[in-house]
Enzyme design. Structure first.
Site, PDB file in Angstrom:
ATOM      1  N   HIS A  23      16.257 -32.310  44.315  1.00 24.23           N
ATOM      2  CA  HIS A  23      15.580 -32.197  45.617  1.00 24.23           C
ATOM      3  C   HIS A  23      15.740 -33.509  46.365  1.00 24.23           C
ATOM      4  O   HIS A  23      14.913 -34.432  46.239  1.00 24.23           O
ATOM      5  CB  HIS A  23      14.104 -31.846  45.418  1.00 24.23           C
ATOM      6  CG  HIS A  23      13.379 -31.538  46.693  1.00 24.23           C
ATOM      7  ND1 HIS A  23      12.613 -30.406  46.875  1.00 24.23           N
ATOM      8  CD2 HIS A  23      13.316 -32.198  47.873  1.00 24.23           C
ATOM      9  CE1 HIS A  23      12.099 -30.401  48.094  1.00 24.23           C
ATOM     10  NE2 HIS A  23      12.519 -31.490  48.734  1.00 24.23           N
ATOM     11  N   GLY A 179      11.116 -28.362  56.591  1.00 23.01           N
ATOM     12  CA  GLY A 179      10.330 -28.632  57.793  1.00 23.01           C
ATOM     13  C   GLY A 179       8.861 -28.339  57.566  1.00 23.01           C
ATOM     14  O   GLY A 179       8.427 -28.075  56.447  1.00 23.01           O
ATOM     15  N   HIS A 206      11.111 -24.865  50.194  1.00 23.35           N
ATOM     16  CA  HIS A 206       9.940 -25.733  50.097  1.00 23.35           C
ATOM     17  C   HIS A 206       8.711 -24.828  50.249  1.00 23.35           C
ATOM     18  O   HIS A 206       8.714 -23.917  51.093  1.00 23.35           O
ATOM     19  CB  HIS A 206       9.878 -26.712  51.272  1.00 23.35           C
ATOM     20  CG  HIS A 206      10.844 -27.854  51.215  1.00 23.35           C
ATOM     21  ND1 HIS A 206      12.193 -27.688  51.252  1.00 23.35           N
ATOM     22  CD2 HIS A 206      10.630 -29.192  51.164  1.00 23.35           C
ATOM     23  CE1 HIS A 206      12.775 -28.888  51.218  1.00 23.35           C
ATOM     24  NE2 HIS A 206      11.854 -29.812  51.169  1.00 23.35           N
ATOM     25  N   GLU A 209       3.785 -27.702  50.060  1.00 22.95           N
ATOM     26  CA  GLU A 209       3.812 -29.158  50.254  1.00 22.95           C
ATOM     27  C   GLU A 209       2.649 -29.573  51.151  1.00 22.95           C
ATOM     28  O   GLU A 209       1.944 -30.526  50.857  1.00 22.95           O
ATOM     29  CB  GLU A 209       5.160 -29.571  50.883  1.00 22.95           C
ATOM     30  CG  GLU A 209       5.295 -31.063  51.146  1.00 22.95           C
ATOM     31  CD  GLU A 209       6.612 -31.430  51.855  1.00 22.95           C
ATOM     32  OE1 GLU A 209       7.235 -30.529  52.456  1.00 22.95           O
ATOM     33  OE2 GLU A 209       6.991 -32.613  51.821  1.00 22.95           O
ATOM     34  N   ASP A 287      13.464 -36.726  47.211  1.00 24.20           N
ATOM     35  CA  ASP A 287      13.249 -36.144  48.546  1.00 24.20           C
ATOM     36  C   ASP A 287      14.007 -36.879  49.663  1.00 24.20           C
ATOM     37  O   ASP A 287      15.077 -36.422  50.068  1.00 24.20           O
ATOM     38  CB  ASP A 287      11.747 -36.073  48.843  1.00 24.20           C
ATOM     39  CG  ASP A 287      11.379 -34.897  49.728  1.00 24.20           C
ATOM     40  OD1 ASP A 287      12.262 -34.069  50.011  1.00 24.20           O
ATOM     41  OD2 ASP A 287      10.206 -34.792  50.130  1.00 24.20           O
TER      42      ASP A 287
HETATM   43  O1  LIG Z   1      17.286 -29.972  64.161  1.00 20.49           O
HETATM   44  C1  LIG Z   1      16.524 -29.522  64.995  1.00 20.49           C
HETATM   45  O2  LIG Z   1      16.845 -29.386  66.178  1.00 20.49           O
HETATM   46  C2  LIG Z   1      15.117 -29.162  64.627  1.00 20.49           C
HETATM   47  C3  LIG Z   1      14.283 -28.586  65.564  1.00 20.49           C
HETATM   48  C4  LIG Z   1      12.967 -28.288  65.203  1.00 20.49           C
HETATM   49  C5  LIG Z   1      12.507 -28.570  63.916  1.00 20.49           C
HETATM   50  C6  LIG Z   1      13.362 -29.148  63.013  1.00 20.49           C
HETATM   51  C7  LIG Z   1      12.848 -29.467  61.662  1.00 20.49           C
HETATM   52  O3  LIG Z   1      11.724 -29.157  61.339  1.00 20.49           O
HETATM   53  C8  LIG Z   1      13.715 -30.195  60.739  1.00 20.49           C
HETATM   54  C9  LIG Z   1      13.018 -30.564  59.474  1.00 20.49           C
HETATM   55  C10 LIG Z   1      13.973 -31.272  58.536  1.00 20.49           C
HETATM   56  O4  LIG Z   1      13.230 -31.987  57.594  1.00 20.49           O
HETATM   57  C11 LIG Z   1      13.923 -31.963  56.399  1.00 20.49           C
HETATM   58  N1  LIG Z   1      13.041 -32.471  55.358  1.00 20.49           N
HETATM   59  C12 LIG Z   1      13.225 -33.650  54.765  1.00 20.49           C
HETATM   60  N2  LIG Z   1      12.265 -33.869  53.879  1.00 20.49           N
HETATM   61  C13 LIG Z   1      11.443 -32.798  53.917  1.00 20.49           C
HETATM   62  C14 LIG Z   1      10.267 -32.466  53.193  1.00 20.49           C
HETATM   63  O5  LIG Z   1       9.744 -33.180  52.334  1.00 20.49           O
HETATM   64  N3  LIG Z   1       9.673 -31.292  53.520  1.00 20.49           N
HETATM   65  C15 LIG Z   1      10.202 -30.464  54.438  1.00 20.49           C
HETATM   66  N4  LIG Z   1      11.323 -30.742  55.118  1.00 20.49           N
HETATM   67  C16 LIG Z   1      11.929 -31.901  54.866  1.00 20.49           C
HETATM   68  C17 LIG Z   1      14.395 -30.549  56.310  1.00 20.49           C
HETATM   69  O6  LIG Z   1      15.471 -30.384  55.412  1.00 20.49           O
HETATM   70  C18 LIG Z   1      14.833 -30.300  57.735  1.00 20.49           C
HETATM   71  O7  LIG Z   1      16.170 -30.718  57.896  1.00 20.49           O
HETATM   72  C19 LIG Z   1      14.675 -29.436  63.345  1.00 20.49           C
HETATM   73 ZN   LIG Z   2      12.172 -31.899  50.687  1.00 19.24          ZN
END
Ligand SMILES: O=C(O)c1cccc(C(=O)CC[C@H]2O[C@@H](n3cnc4c(=O)[nH]cnc43)[C@H](O)[C@@H]2O)c1
Ligand SMILES: [Zn+2]
EC number: 3.5.4.40
Length: 349
Positions: A23, A179, A206, A209, A287
């Site tokens: 992860h 996200g 996920h 969390e 992470d």
């Molecule tokens: O890319 C975009 O345009 C966009 C628009 C609206 C929302 C999003 C996201 O919510 C992207 C979230 C992003 O966060 C990553 N991530 C990294 N660590 C974690 C975690 O611990 N828990 C949840 N998400 C995580 C995930 O892989 C997404 O790439 C994007």
């Molecule tokens: Zn994650």
């Protein structure tokens, strides 16, 4: 796994221990050096170029703030060459920690919607994967995740990129969902997970969390999760813990992440002990390591402290990650032998 005598300083043992990482996010693994380099290339970005200022920038008030900062780093990845460089450098950092196998979570939607050509994106990650395996000996595999908050358009695009035979990269093994969870119910993503599973991908969303155990149940029943990303709130539901243990559904535990995003108040309050006590298969992961000021070795040291593990207990945790991975059986056997041989040599008088 608990109540063993912890080694005084497990760091040296952990540093040399062969490991699997299940992860870890692609953009979230960009080292300060890479982030600074990309930020300098793109001066219109608000991401600081100075590594010291970056440490402040990577201090989060809550999960929403973390995602805001995360997306500002996503904005720095603008060309296929940026993608290749990032992927290759992430593999180098993993290899330095004796990570032999990693499933890297990539969000292709975030790159394609920012204008990176989809074919060029796939070629960039595959090129880096092959170079990393040849040069560092670290095997990379991909999990493509839906950024849930970006809506069903992002789910459709991620499912298309993951299942189209002309695009789907050779290293892709699983399908995820990331996200924020609040206001983003898991069941709406069922049709996209059904398509990915039908195309032979493993389901690794996920869940739990930042929301309660009902989200983990949804991930299991609606998205047919084979592993759960975080699953932190599972500890609030004994029936869920029993279900995870009985069905051998591993949790991808990322202790420092949970503190950095304020999902858990304090490391000593982390539910990892409850997971282990209930017989759940616990895997240790990092992470978004540079963003959380950690790495996989530090996460193993944290887990060893929280669970009171000696070297054999730590090696068992490393073995859990191999068992929970999507490596083929021969690859699992090879890595397990390597972990065992390293541990026996370390403990030999
Ligand atoms: O890319 C975009 O345009 C966009 C628009 C609206 C929302 C999003 C996201 O919510 C992207 C979230 C992003 O966060 C990553 N991530 C990294 N660590 C974690 C975690 O611990 N828990 C949840 N998400 C995580 C995930 O892989 C997404 O790439 C994007
Ligand atoms: Zn994650």
């Amino acid at each position: 796994m608990t109540d063993q005598r912890a080694p005084r300083d497990p760091h040296a043992f952990i540093a040399g221990l062969p490991k699997a990482e299940l992860h870890v996010h692609h953009v979230g693994s960009a080292s300060p050096r890479i982030v600074s380099e990309l930020a300098a290339r793109h001066p219109d970005s608000k991401v600081p170029t100075d590594p010291e200022a970056l440490a402040d920038y990577f201090t989060f008030t809550d999960f929403a703030h973390f995602i805001e900062v995360y997306l500002s780093v996503v904005d720095l990845i603008r060309t296929p060459e940026d993608v290749r460089l990032l992927t290759y450098e992430v593999a180098r950092d993993l290899a330095r920690q004796q990570v032999r196998y990693a499933e890297l979570t990539i969000t292709p939607f975030s790159s394609t919607r920012r204008g990176i050509d989809e074919r060029a994106f796939m070629d960039a990650i595959e090129d880096a994967r092959k170079a990393a395996e040849a040069e560092f000996g670290t095997v990379l595999r991909w999990c493509f995740d839906i950024p849930g908050e970006a809506g069903l358009e992002s789910a459709e695009e991620t499912a298309r990129l993951a299942t189209d035979d002309r695009l789907r990269p050779e290293g892709l093994v699983s399908f995820g969902l990331g996200g924020p969870e609040i206001g983003v119910p898991r069941p709406q993503f069922k049709p996209y997970f059904d398509r990915a599973i039908a195309a032979g991908l493993h389901s690794v969303p996920h869940a739990g969390e930042t929301t309660g155990p009902e989200t983990v149940w949804d991930a299991l029943t609606e998205l047919r999760a084979e592993r759960i990303g975080h699953g932190t709130s599972s500890a609030q539901d004994p029936k869920l813990l029993a279900h995870l243990a009985e069905h051998r559904i591993p949790l991808e535990v990322c202790p420092t992440s949970n503190i950095a995003t304020r999902a858990v108040r304090d490391l000593d309050e982390h539910p990892i002990k409850e997971f282990a006590r209930a017989g759940v298969l616990v895997t240790i992961n990092s992470d978004d390591p540079p963003m959380f000021g950690t790495d996989l070795n530090d996460e193993y040291a944290v887990a060893a402290r929280l669970l009171g593990l000696d070297e054999r207990g730590i090696a068992e945790l490393a073995g859990n990650a191999v068992r929970a991975s999507f490596l083929d059986e021969a690859g699992k056997a090879r890595l397990t032998r390597e972990i065992d041989a390293y541990t026996e040599t370390w403990l030999a008088p």
